[in-house]
Structure formats: structure tokens, C-alpha cells
Design a protein around this motif. Structure first.
Motif, PDB file in Angstrom:
ATOM      1  N   MET A 263      28.549  15.531 -57.001  1.00  0.00           N
ATOM      2  CA  MET A 263      28.049  14.185 -56.690  1.00  0.00           C
ATOM      3  C   MET A 263      29.163  13.177 -56.890  1.00  0.00           C
ATOM      4  O   MET A 263      30.180  13.454 -57.539  1.00  0.00           O
ATOM      5  CB  MET A 263      26.866  13.833 -57.591  1.00  0.00           C
ATOM      6  N   TRP A 264      28.961  11.984 -56.331  1.00  0.00           N
ATOM      7  CA  TRP A 264      29.791  10.828 -56.614  1.00  0.00           C
ATOM      8  C   TRP A 264      29.058   9.942 -57.611  1.00  0.00           C
ATOM      9  O   TRP A 264      27.863   9.672 -57.449  1.00  0.00           O
ATOM     10  CB  TRP A 264      30.078  10.031 -55.336  1.00  0.00           C
ATOM     11  N   LEU A 265      29.774   9.468 -58.633  1.00  0.00           N
ATOM     12  CA  LEU A 265      29.188   8.602 -59.656  1.00  0.00           C
ATOM     13  C   LEU A 265      30.070   7.380 -59.885  1.00  0.00           C
ATOM     14  O   LEU A 265      31.307   7.468 -59.827  1.00  0.00           O
ATOM     15  CB  LEU A 265      29.026   9.336 -60.995  1.00  0.00           C
ATOM     16  N   LYS A 266      29.417   6.256 -60.155  1.00  0.00           N
ATOM     17  CA  LYS A 266      30.118   5.032 -60.524  1.00  0.00           C
ATOM     18  C   LYS A 266      29.310   4.318 -61.597  1.00  0.00           C
ATOM     19  O   LYS A 266      28.134   4.006 -61.397  1.00  0.00           O
ATOM     20  CB  LYS A 266      30.288   4.112 -59.303  1.00  0.00           C
ATOM     21  N   LYS A 317      34.540   2.768 -61.745  1.00  0.00           N
ATOM     22  CA  LYS A 317      35.128   3.258 -60.503  1.00  0.00           C
ATOM     23  C   LYS A 317      34.364   4.490 -60.022  1.00  0.00           C
ATOM     24  O   LYS A 317      33.728   5.185 -60.808  1.00  0.00           O
ATOM     25  CB  LYS A 317      36.603   3.605 -60.706  1.00  0.00           C
ATOM     26  N   TRP A 318      34.466   4.765 -58.726  1.00  0.00           N
ATOM     27  CA  TRP A 318      33.827   5.959 -58.176  1.00  0.00           C
ATOM     28  C   TRP A 318      34.597   7.212 -58.592  1.00  0.00           C
ATOM     29  O   TRP A 318      35.822   7.247 -58.547  1.00  0.00           O
ATOM     30  CB  TRP A 318      33.778   5.886 -56.648  1.00  0.00           C
ATOM     31  N   HIS A 319      33.860   8.230 -59.029  1.00  0.00           N
ATOM     32  CA  HIS A 319      34.443   9.532 -59.398  1.00  0.00           C
ATOM     33  C   HIS A 319      33.603  10.642 -58.786  1.00  0.00           C
ATOM     34  O   HIS A 319      32.368  10.543 -58.745  1.00  0.00           O
ATOM     35  CB  HIS A 319      34.487   9.709 -60.917  1.00  0.00           C
ATOM     36  N   GLY A 380      24.016   2.791 -63.041  1.00  0.00           N
ATOM     37  CA  GLY A 380      25.167   2.831 -62.142  1.00  0.00           C
ATOM     38  C   GLY A 380      24.757   3.242 -60.745  1.00  0.00           C
ATOM     39  O   GLY A 380      23.600   3.070 -60.328  1.00  0.00           O
ATOM     40  N   ASP A 381      25.705   3.835 -60.013  1.00  0.00           N
ATOM     41  CA  ASP A 381      25.483   4.246 -58.624  1.00  0.00           C
ATOM     42  C   ASP A 381      25.708   5.749 -58.504  1.00  0.00           C
ATOM     43  O   ASP A 381      26.583   6.322 -59.167  1.00  0.00           O
ATOM     44  CB  ASP A 381      26.448   3.511 -57.693  1.00  0.00           C
ATOM     45  N   LEU A 382      24.919   6.375 -57.633  1.00  0.00           N
ATOM     46  CA  LEU A 382      25.005   7.821 -57.412  1.00  0.00           C
ATOM     47  C   LEU A 382      24.920   8.091 -55.921  1.00  0.00           C
ATOM     48  O   LEU A 382      24.111   7.471 -55.216  1.00  0.00           O
ATOM     49  CB  LEU A 382      23.870   8.521 -58.166  1.00  0.00           C
ATOM     50  N   ALA A 383      25.746   9.021 -55.429  1.00  0.00           N
ATOM     51  CA  ALA A 383      25.751   9.328 -53.993  1.00  0.00           C
ATOM     52  C   ALA A 383      26.201  10.772 -53.771  1.00  0.00           C
ATOM     53  O   ALA A 383      26.767  11.416 -54.664  1.00  0.00           O
ATOM     54  CB  ALA A 383      26.673   8.369 -53.238  1.00  0.00           C
ATOM     55  N   ASN A 384      25.937  11.253 -52.549  1.00  0.00           N
ATOM     56  CA  ASN A 384      26.383  12.588 -52.104  1.00  0.00           C
ATOM     57  C   ASN A 384      26.071  13.681 -53.128  1.00  0.00           C
ATOM     58  O   ASN A 384      26.940  14.484 -53.502  1.00  0.00           O
ATOM     59  CB  ASN A 384      27.885  12.573 -51.789  1.00  0.00           C
ATOM     60  N   PHE A 385      24.827  13.727 -53.566  1.00  0.00           N
ATOM     61  CA  PHE A 385      24.358  14.740 -54.508  1.00  0.00           C
ATOM     62  C   PHE A 385      24.004  16.005 -53.723  1.00  0.00           C
ATOM     63  O   PHE A 385      23.112  15.981 -52.866  1.00  0.00           O
ATOM     64  CB  PHE A 385      23.140  14.197 -55.264  1.00  0.00           C
ATOM     65  N   HIS A 386      24.710  17.106 -54.018  1.00  0.00           N
ATOM     66  CA  HIS A 386      24.498  18.374 -53.314  1.00  0.00           C
ATOM     67  C   HIS A 386      24.387  19.519 -54.322  1.00  0.00           C
ATOM     68  O   HIS A 386      25.021  19.490 -55.383  1.00  0.00           O
ATOM     69  CB  HIS A 386      25.657  18.674 -52.349  1.00  0.00           C
ATOM     70  N   ILE A 387      23.601  20.534 -53.939  1.00  0.00           N
ATOM     71  CA  ILE A 387      23.446  21.737 -54.777  1.00  0.00           C
ATOM     72  C   ILE A 387      23.597  22.968 -53.890  1.00  0.00           C
ATOM     73  O   ILE A 387      23.002  23.051 -52.799  1.00  0.00           O
ATOM     74  CB  ILE A 387      22.072  21.776 -55.484  1.00  0.00           C
ATOM     75  N   PHE A 431      26.641   3.729 -47.997  1.00  0.00           N
ATOM     76  CA  PHE A 431      27.772   4.238 -48.786  1.00  0.00           C
ATOM     77  C   PHE A 431      28.532   5.268 -47.957  1.00  0.00           C
ATOM     78  O   PHE A 431      27.943   6.154 -47.331  1.00  0.00           O
ATOM     79  CB  PHE A 431      27.278   4.881 -50.077  1.00  0.00           C
ATOM     80  N   GLU A 432      29.855   5.143 -47.965  1.00  0.00           N
ATOM     81  CA  GLU A 432      30.737   6.156 -47.363  1.00  0.00           C
ATOM     82  C   GLU A 432      31.823   6.460 -48.363  1.00  0.00           C
ATOM     83  O   GLU A 432      32.641   5.589 -48.697  1.00  0.00           O
ATOM     84  CB  GLU A 432      31.316   5.661 -46.039  1.00  0.00           C
ATOM     85  N   ALA A 433      31.852   7.689 -48.827  1.00  0.00           N
ATOM     86  CA  ALA A 433      32.797   8.061 -49.887  1.00  0.00           C
ATOM     87  C   ALA A 433      34.248   7.857 -49.467  1.00  0.00           C
ATOM     88  O   ALA A 433      35.077   7.365 -50.249  1.00  0.00           O
ATOM     89  CB  ALA A 433      32.571   9.520 -50.294  1.00  0.00           C
ATOM     90  N   CYS A 434      34.579   8.211 -48.249  1.00  0.00           N
ATOM     91  CA  CYS A 434      35.976   8.121 -47.802  1.00  0.00           C
ATOM     92  C   CYS A 434      36.450   6.671 -47.778  1.00  0.00           C
ATOM     93  O   CYS A 434      37.619   6.389 -48.077  1.00  0.00           O
ATOM     94  CB  CYS A 434      36.125   8.732 -46.416  1.00  0.00           C
ATOM     95  N   ARG A 435      35.563   5.742 -47.447  1.00  0.00           N
ATOM     96  CA  ARG A 435      35.924   4.334 -47.458  1.00  0.00           C
ATOM     97  C   ARG A 435      36.231   3.856 -48.874  1.00  0.00           C
ATOM     98  O   ARG A 435      37.097   3.011 -49.094  1.00  0.00           O
ATOM     99  CB  ARG A 435      34.794   3.496 -46.856  1.00  0.00           C
ATOM    100  N   GLN A 436      35.521   4.423 -49.871  1.00  0.00           N
ATOM    101  CA  GLN A 436      35.749   4.023 -51.254  1.00  0.00           C
ATOM    102  C   GLN A 436      37.121   4.480 -51.744  1.00  0.00           C
ATOM    103  O   GLN A 436      37.700   3.873 -52.644  1.00  0.00           O
ATOM    104  CB  GLN A 436      34.665   4.641 -52.164  1.00  0.00           C
TER     105      GLN A 436
END
Length: 438
Positions: A263-266, A317-319, A380-387, A431-436
Motif C-alpha cells: 500500500m501507499w501511506l502518508k 510524505k508518501w511511502h 492520514g492517507d492510504l492508497a493502492n492497497f493490494h493483497i 490519487f495517482e502514485a506516480c504523480r506523487q
């Protein structure tokens, strides 16, 4: 020598007798008042051995009828005083009982520490230990979050010339202004009159109901944004540490003998970012949990067994983070921003992840699908959560963290808006991870 002693004893006895006689006269003069209003006189009168001196004196000095009346008056006075004392005692007991109840309500006993929270009535506005001032501060933060969302919607409506969006925005802005006035009024009343807190729960319920309505109206308004974006290009935002903001995955997980979660976390929350996700099954609330609680490092829990993860992400920051695990020997690996930061073994070995559970984003479950604790909530923010139901390779994880075109999506759960329901004011944004990363 004995003769002299005997004489001294006789002299001492005579002295005592005279003193007793004088005290008797004083007692009669002090206790038996002159009821006739005349001058007091001392009279030597023989008194039977078992008779009260005061009664004998009254009998000799007053007529029988007057004596009877006086005794009745004295008896009535005594009874009245006794009744007054009993009433005062009852009043004191009642006031003491009320004071005890008030003290019990205003100063609840603190619960025990630790990850688990004792079962009990939960404060719907957050942690059960919150005071009125903390609750009002939290409401103010919620209002600020709503105002920020309205500003974003205003920008969206300007770009799209949406008349309907403008009218709804104005209506919601008006309601938010009214809520701000309520909060300020409540703050003033608390400052002016501390005892007036007994209606706090009732007013808090009304305010929370209004906020829920506002959140729903704003969510409906935000649907216009979703029409112009792909279903996977979104993020979840949890602006406050509460026990009512969360997202729920619509389907359960299958039985898994290995997995990878990414996932992406901020977040810049302190202490601890909270719980990005938790998976509970019947009989086990901690089947699979990722949590950073209090001053502890981030941990992964599998069947209540714990491994500490070397993640540092609360810098605003996004991680990108990933955790892999296999049931054989309980081997695990932890990746941050595409780089392995730690590994270990013996984490719930030979225990498969059980199916038919509930997957929650943003909260830690104490019971199946509930029992949330505000102190453990994700902020915070959460995105692109995959399993995935397998262990991804180092190269695959690196592709995910660097937004490579070769990146894969989860085969057990993939990040789609249609797969998630949100509650309590959590929001979805583009949200777009690559843009971040640029």
C-alpha cells in the motif's frame, strides 16, 4: 505514725464532704432556675437517697400544676430537637449520596493499558477518556475538515460550471457555519458554568448526527468527481483519530498459506500512525493486523503473534510499504519504498490465514467488524492497497514502489472504489502514485 495518718484521713474526708455540699448547692442554683422570677435562695432540705436533687427542689418550690406544665414543655422541646436532628441527618445522607454520584460521573476510573481495550460503553466521538474540552476540539477539527472538502468542491464546480454543485455548496457552508456557532456557544457555556455538563452526551449526539448528515451530503456532491477518474485512481483520507471513521472491504479473504500486502501511506500522526488495516475472523480479532500504536514500532500481527517492522513513515510524505509472509517457518520480509528493511521467521508458523473474516481499513478490531478504539485509529492517507496469496519477488515489489508499467495488481484484493464502503466521515480523493513521486 499510724495515729497521725488516721487523723489526716479524717480531715481529708471532712473537706471532701464540704466540697460536695457546696457543689450540690451550686447544681441546684444553676440547674433549677427560679421559675417565679424572684431572687434565688439556697435552702437546706433533706432529700431521699434515690431522689433527684433538681426534682426535689422543684417540688418544694413550685406548685404541682406548674411543675407538670413545665415538664411537658421541656419534653416537647426535646422531641422537636430530636426530630430536627433526624431531618438534618437525612438531608446530609441525601446530599452525600448525590455528591458521590456526581464525583463518580465526572472522574471515571482509567482503564488498564495495553493493546486490548476493556469492554464497555464507548464514546462515539472518540476515546472514552475524552473530556468535554477534548470533544469540542475534535468537533472543531471535523468542521475544518468539512470546510476543506467544500473548498475542493468549490474549485471543482468552478472548473465544471456546475450550478447544482454551487447551490449545494452554499447550503452546506451555511450549515457548517451554524455548527461552528453551536461549538463556540458550547465552549462559552462550559467556561462560564462547569456544572452544566450533564447535557454533554445529548448535545454531542445531536452534533454528531448533524455531522453525519453533512458528510453524506458532501459525499453525494463528490460523486461528480468520480465520473471523470478511473476506479483505481483514488485515496482514502482519515483526518481525525476517532472510533467511527473507517472503510470496509466488501468481500472476505480466502484461506492463504502465504501473502503479500502492499500500500501507499502518508501520515504525520504522533505517537504512532495507528492501524492501516485489520482482518478479523470469528474467534480471532487479530488474524492479520498492521498497527503502529503509541510509542511502539510498527508491527504485523498474525493470529496474535507479533513481529516488529523497521518502518519509519510518519514524516508527512508518501511511502510505499510491503510485507510478505509464508506459513512455512513463518518467514516474513518488510519493504519500504522498494527496499527491503528487515526480515525474520517464526511468525505464526504453519498457521494459514483463515477465511470468512472482515477486512477493515483505518481501524483495529477488538470484535468481528467492530470494537474500535480511537487511540489505535489510523490518521492520514492510504492508497493502492493490494493483497496477493503468494510471496512477491524483490523485483515485483520494486516495480510497485517505482510505478513501473510492469507492476501487478493484487489477485486476492485489488484497489477499486467499487470494492470499498466508507463510514463516519472518511473520504475519497483522486490519487495517482506516480504523480506523487515526481
Amino acid at each position: 505514725m499510724q495515729h497521725n495518718t488516721h487523723g489526716e484521713m479524717q480531715t481529708f474526708k471532712k473537706a471532701i464532704s464540704w466540697k460536695l455540699l457546696i457543689l450540690s448547692y451550686l447544681f441546684v442554683e444553676g440547674s433549677c432556675q427560679d421559675f417565679g422570677g424572684g431572687q434565688t435562695q439556697f435552702i437546706c432540705t433533706s432529700v431521699p437517697k434515690d431522689m433527684d436533687i433538681c426534682a426535689a427542689t422543684l417540688q418544694n418550690s413550685m406548685p404541682g400544676e406548674d411543675l407538670k406544665t413545665t415538664v411537658m414543655q421541656l419534653r416537647e422541646t426535646v422531641l422537636q430537637q430530636k426530630e430536627t436532628i433526624m431531618n438534618q441527618k437525612e438531608t446530609i445522607r441525601e446530599l452525600t449520596s448525590k455528591l458521590t454520584r456526581c464525583e463518580g460521573q465526572s472522574a471515571p476510573e482509567p482503564g488498564p493499558g495495553g493493546r486490548r481495550k476493556e469492554t464497555g460503553i464507548k464514546n462515539t466521538m472518540g476515546d472514552v477518556s475524552r473530556g468535554p474540552s477534548d470533544t469540542l476540539a475534535q468537533l472543531s477539527q471535523t468542521l475544518q475538515s468539512l470546510k476543506q472538502r467544500l473548498e475542493n468542491l468549490e474549485q471543482f464546480s468552478r472548473n465544471n460550471n456546475s450550478v447544482q454543485a454551487n447551490s449545494l455548496k452554499d447550503l452546506l457552508q451555511s450549515k457548517i457555519d451554524d455548527l461552528e456557532k453551536q461549538v463556540l456557544s458550547r465552549v462559552n457555556s462550559i467556561e462560564d458554568d462547569k456544572p452544566g455538563l450533564r447535557n454533554e452526551t445529548e448535545q454531542r449526539g445531536r452534533v454528531e448526527s448533524t455531522l453525519t448528515s453533512l458528510h453524506q451530503r458532501i459525499t453525494d456532491l463528490e460523486k461528480g468527481q468520480k465520473e471523470n477518474r478511473p476506479l483505481d485512481k483514488f485515496q482514502l483520507t482519515f483526518p481525525l483519530r476517532t472510533n467511527y471513521m473507517y472503510a470496509k472491504v466488501k468481500k472476505s479473504l480466502p484461506e492463504m498459506y502465504a501473502f503479500t500486502v502492499c500500500m501507499w501511506l502518508k501520515s504525520n500522526a504522533s505517537p504512532g500512525v495507528g492501524t492501516p488495516f485489520s482482518y478479523a475472523v470469528p474467534g480471532q480479532a487479530n488474524e492479520l493486523v498492521l498497527i503502529e500504536w503509541g510509542n511502539n514500532p510498527m508491527e504485523i500481527l498474525i493470529n496474535d503473534k507479533v513481529a516488529k517492522l523497521p518502518f519509519i513513515i510518519n514524516d508527512g510524505k508518501w511511502h510505499h510499504i510491503c510485507v510478505t509472509w509464508t506459513t512455512r517457518d513463518g518467514v516474513w520480509e518488510a519493504f519500504q519504498d522498494g527496499v527491503m528493511r528487515g526480515s525474520g521467521e517464526n511468525l505464526a508458523p504453519y498457521h494459514p490465514i483463515k477465511p470468512q473474516g472482515v477486512l477493515i481499513l483505518g481501524q483495529e478490531q477488538d470484535t468481528l467488524g467492530g470494537g474500535f478504539d480511537a487511540t489505535q485509529a489510523f490518521v492520514g492517507d492510504l492508497a493502492n492497497f493490494h493483497i496477493w496469496d503468494r510471496k512477491l519477488s524483490i523485483g515485483e515489489i520494486y516495480n510497485l514502489a517505482t510505478c513501473s508499467s510492469k507492476a501487478q495488481i493484487g489477485n486476492v484484493f485489488s484497489w477499486l472504489e467499487s470494492s470499498i464502503d466508507i463510514y463516519g466521515g472518511a473520504s475519497k480523493w483522486t490519487f495517482e502514485a506516480c504523480r506523487q513521486l515526481n
